[in-house]
Design a protein around this motif. Structure first.
Motif, PDB file in Angstrom:
ATOM      1  N   ASP A 185      -2.563  32.866   4.449  1.00  0.00           N
ATOM      2  CA  ASP A 185      -3.861  32.860   5.126  1.00  0.00           C
ATOM      3  C   ASP A 185      -4.898  32.043   4.361  1.00  0.00           C
ATOM      4  N   PHE A 186      -4.486  31.509   3.202  1.00  0.00           N
ATOM      5  CA  PHE A 186      -5.490  30.904   2.329  1.00  0.00           C
ATOM      6  C   PHE A 186      -5.549  29.385   2.482  1.00  0.00           C
ATOM      7  N   PRO A 187      -6.729  28.854   2.801  1.00  0.00           N
ATOM      8  CA  PRO A 187      -6.854  27.399   2.881  1.00  0.00           C
ATOM      9  C   PRO A 187      -6.946  26.789   1.478  1.00  0.00           C
ATOM     10  N   ARG A 188      -6.420  25.589   1.345  1.00  0.00           N
ATOM     11  CA  ARG A 188      -6.462  24.887   0.071  1.00  0.00           C
ATOM     12  C   ARG A 188      -6.804  23.436   0.359  1.00  0.00           C
ATOM     13  N   LEU A 189      -7.595  22.824  -0.502  1.00  0.00           N
ATOM     14  CA  LEU A 189      -8.000  21.436  -0.279  1.00  0.00           C
ATOM     15  C   LEU A 189      -7.139  20.508  -1.137  1.00  0.00           C
ATOM     16  N   ILE A 190      -6.613  19.451  -0.516  1.00  0.00           N
ATOM     17  CA  ILE A 190      -5.754  18.525  -1.250  1.00  0.00           C
ATOM     18  C   ILE A 190      -6.144  17.073  -0.910  1.00  0.00           C
ATOM     19  N   VAL A 191      -5.746  16.156  -1.766  1.00  0.00           N
ATOM     20  CA  VAL A 191      -6.024  14.734  -1.521  1.00  0.00           C
ATOM     21  C   VAL A 191      -5.070  14.245  -0.428  1.00  0.00           C
ATOM     22  N   ALA A 192      -5.625  13.556   0.583  1.00  0.00           N
ATOM     23  CA  ALA A 192      -4.803  13.130   1.727  1.00  0.00           C
ATOM     24  C   ALA A 192      -4.967  11.626   1.953  1.00  0.00           C
ATOM     25  N   ASP A 193      -4.527  11.150   3.098  1.00  0.00           N
ATOM     26  CA  ASP A 193      -4.691   9.744   3.508  1.00  0.00           C
ATOM     27  C   ASP A 193      -3.939   8.804   2.560  1.00  0.00           C
ATOM     28  N   GLU A 194      -4.639   7.925   1.875  1.00  0.00           N
ATOM     29  CA  GLU A 194      -3.984   6.972   0.968  1.00  0.00           C
ATOM     30  C   GLU A 194      -4.915   6.630  -0.178  1.00  0.00           C
ATOM     31  N   ILE A 195      -4.316   6.175  -1.275  1.00  0.00           N
ATOM     32  CA  ILE A 195      -5.108   5.572  -2.354  1.00  0.00           C
ATOM     33  C   ILE A 195      -4.473   4.209  -2.608  1.00  0.00           C
ATOM     34  N   SER A 196      -5.210   3.159  -2.299  1.00  0.00           N
ATOM     35  CA  SER A 196      -4.650   1.810  -2.390  1.00  0.00           C
ATOM     36  C   SER A 196      -5.798   0.819  -2.543  1.00  0.00           C
ATOM     37  N   PRO A 197      -5.503  -0.450  -2.758  1.00  0.00           N
ATOM     38  CA  PRO A 197      -6.602  -1.423  -2.870  1.00  0.00           C
ATOM     39  C   PRO A 197      -7.383  -1.597  -1.564  1.00  0.00           C
ATOM     40  N   ASP A 198      -6.893  -0.993  -0.470  1.00  0.00           N
ATOM     41  CA  ASP A 198      -7.680  -0.969   0.771  1.00  0.00           C
ATOM     42  C   ASP A 198      -8.891  -0.057   0.619  1.00  0.00           C
ATOM     43  N   SER A 199      -8.765   0.954  -0.239  1.00  0.00           N
ATOM     44  CA  SER A 199      -9.809   1.982  -0.305  1.00  0.00           C
ATOM     45  C   SER A 199     -10.483   2.050  -1.675  1.00  0.00           C
ATOM     46  N   CYS A 200     -10.222   1.048  -2.527  1.00  0.00           N
ATOM     47  CA  CYS A 200     -10.847   1.017  -3.863  1.00  0.00           C
ATOM     48  C   CYS A 200     -11.483  -0.357  -4.074  1.00  0.00           C
ATOM     49  N   ARG A 201     -12.420  -0.441  -5.008  1.00  0.00           N
ATOM     50  CA  ARG A 201     -12.820  -1.769  -5.510  1.00  0.00           C
ATOM     51  C   ARG A 201     -12.257  -1.908  -6.912  1.00  0.00           C
ATOM     52  N   LEU A 202     -11.473  -2.964  -7.092  1.00  0.00           N
ATOM     53  CA  LEU A 202     -10.764  -3.169  -8.353  1.00  0.00           C
ATOM     54  C   LEU A 202     -11.091  -4.561  -8.877  1.00  0.00           C
ATOM     55  N   TRP A 203     -11.652  -4.632 -10.064  1.00  0.00           N
ATOM     56  CA  TRP A 203     -12.011  -5.932 -10.648  1.00  0.00           C
ATOM     57  C   TRP A 203     -11.234  -6.151 -11.936  1.00  0.00           C
ATOM     58  N   ASN A 253       0.812  -1.212   0.000  1.00  0.00           N
ATOM     59  CA  ASN A 253       0.000   0.000   0.000  1.00  0.00           C
ATOM     60  C   ASN A 253       0.850   1.268   0.000  1.00  0.00           C
ATOM     61  N   ASN A 254       2.004   1.207   0.660  1.00  0.00           N
ATOM     62  CA  ASN A 254       2.919   2.349   0.637  1.00  0.00           C
ATOM     63  C   ASN A 254       3.333   2.632  -0.803  1.00  0.00           C
ATOM     64  N   ARG A 255       3.717   1.577  -1.526  1.00  0.00           N
ATOM     65  CA  ARG A 255       4.162   1.719  -2.917  1.00  0.00           C
ATOM     66  C   ARG A 255       3.027   2.161  -3.830  1.00  0.00           C
ATOM     67  N   LEU A 256       1.864   1.533  -3.645  1.00  0.00           N
ATOM     68  CA  LEU A 256       0.747   1.847  -4.538  1.00  0.00           C
ATOM     69  C   LEU A 256       0.236   3.259  -4.304  1.00  0.00           C
ATOM     70  N   SER A 257       0.172   3.669  -3.034  1.00  0.00           N
ATOM     71  CA  SER A 257      -0.289   5.027  -2.749  1.00  0.00           C
ATOM     72  C   SER A 257       0.704   6.045  -3.311  1.00  0.00           C
ATOM     73  N   GLU A 258       1.992   5.750  -3.182  1.00  0.00           N
ATOM     74  CA  GLU A 258       3.016   6.627  -3.782  1.00  0.00           C
ATOM     75  C   GLU A 258       2.779   6.746  -5.291  1.00  0.00           C
ATOM     76  N   PHE A 259       2.536   5.603  -5.937  1.00  0.00           N
ATOM     77  CA  PHE A 259       2.339   5.586  -7.392  1.00  0.00           C
ATOM     78  C   PHE A 259       1.148   6.469  -7.792  1.00  0.00           C
ATOM     79  N   PHE A 260       0.014   6.282  -7.107  1.00  0.00           N
ATOM     80  CA  PHE A 260      -1.189   7.025  -7.490  1.00  0.00           C
ATOM     81  C   PHE A 260      -1.054   8.519  -7.143  1.00  0.00           C
ATOM     82  N   MET A 261      -0.514   8.810  -5.970  1.00  0.00           N
ATOM     83  CA  MET A 261      -0.396  10.225  -5.559  1.00  0.00           C
ATOM     84  C   MET A 261       0.585  10.970  -6.477  1.00  0.00           C
TER      85      MET A 261
END
Ligand code: C5P
Length: 253
Positions: free
Chosen positions: A187-205, A50-58
């Motif tokens: 002073d400006f807030p910005r929204l970014i993708v956080a946490d992880e993107i991996s097969p733990d958090s996706c459905r992949l068929w 998941n470390n590798r896959l999240s790195e790849f996607f991010m």
């Protein structure tokens, strides 16, 4: 040597204080949980994958201009990330019916959505992460209307990117969950993708066989979870194909 400071321990990851202000170290554990942690196990090698896959996607997202918390991978299980204020929502995008959607709406798994559907759950384990309407999110101040517009647009860009990359290696992106973080630039807030993107958090068929290559393998006892994740990693070229997920040394007498 002083021990580093643990900031937060979640079900699959631990966050430690980073080397510089505004940074954290994200450690990927081998723990797998499902059904709000009612089912749990330790899957050797899952954290590394998941470390590798999240790195790849991010990294791929950053390359097409989608901002993320990822700075760099540090080692097999850790990555340096930007410290963010997490928006307390799970942002779910669905391309095909599955999981809780199929159950709630009585729609057969695999039925295509008329268009990608974005939905929100309130992040609260004690409540079982209930699905919430935008009205709740704005009324309770978890995010503003403008934030929500930005979050939906981020989620759809992530969906386009992930769907394309995965389709290219014969995998259908059925649905996924992302989390969003707020950082301040001046002073400006910005929204970014956080946490992880991996097969733990996706459905992949698998497109040809329908084989599940995600956490449903664990949820539904369909086989070896690390094998499924290794298959995703190999297809994406994230791990050399001769590397197996077995992290333990073998004792030879
Ligand atoms: O269970 P449900 O069908 O709502 O899940 C939709 C997607 O969000 C799935 O890919 C699932 O793995 C992901 N998800 C997640 N973390 C949660 C809930 C769902 O990663 N707490």
């Amino acid at each position: 040597m002083a021990r580093r400071k643990k900031i937060y321990e979640g079900k699959a990851k631990t966050l430690f204080e980073g080397p510089e202000p505004g940074t954290l170290v994200q450690y990927f554990k081998d723990d797998a949980t499902a059904f709000n942690a009612e089912k749990r196990d330790v899957i050797d090698g899952k954290g590394v994958l998941n470390n590798r896959l999240s790195e790849f996607f991010m990294t791929g997202l950053a390359n097409i201009g989608v901002p993320t918390h990822f700075i760099k991978r540090l080692n097999m299980r850790e990555q340096l990330i930007k410290s963010v204020e997490i928006v307390p929502l799970e942002v779910i995008v669905r391309n095909f019916a599955a999981g809780s959607f199929s159950k709630r709406m009585g729609v057969e798994e695999g039925t295509p959505m008329p268009r990608p559907i974005v939905e929100f759950s309130y992040k609260d384990d004690a409540l079982g992460d209930p699905m919430v309407p935008e009205e709740y999110i704005i009324a309770f101040g978890w995010a503003s209307q403008q934030d929500l517009d930005d979050i939906i647009s981020l989620a759809l860009r992530v969906n386009d990117y992930l769907s394309g990359v995965l389709y290219g290696v014969g995998i259908k992106l059925v649905d996924f969950k992302i989390e969003i973080g707020r950082i301040y630039e001046g002073d400006f807030p910005r929204l970014i993708v956080a946490d992880e993107i991996s097969p733990d958090s996706c459905r992949l068929w698998d497109i040809e066989t329908g084989r599940k290559l995600d956490k449903d393998v664990f949820r539904q006892d369909l086989g070896d979870l690390a094998d499924a994740y290794t298959e995703v990693a190999k297809r994406l070229g994230v791990m050399p194909s001769n590397v197996t997920h077995t992290p333990k040394p073998t004792l030879i007498n």
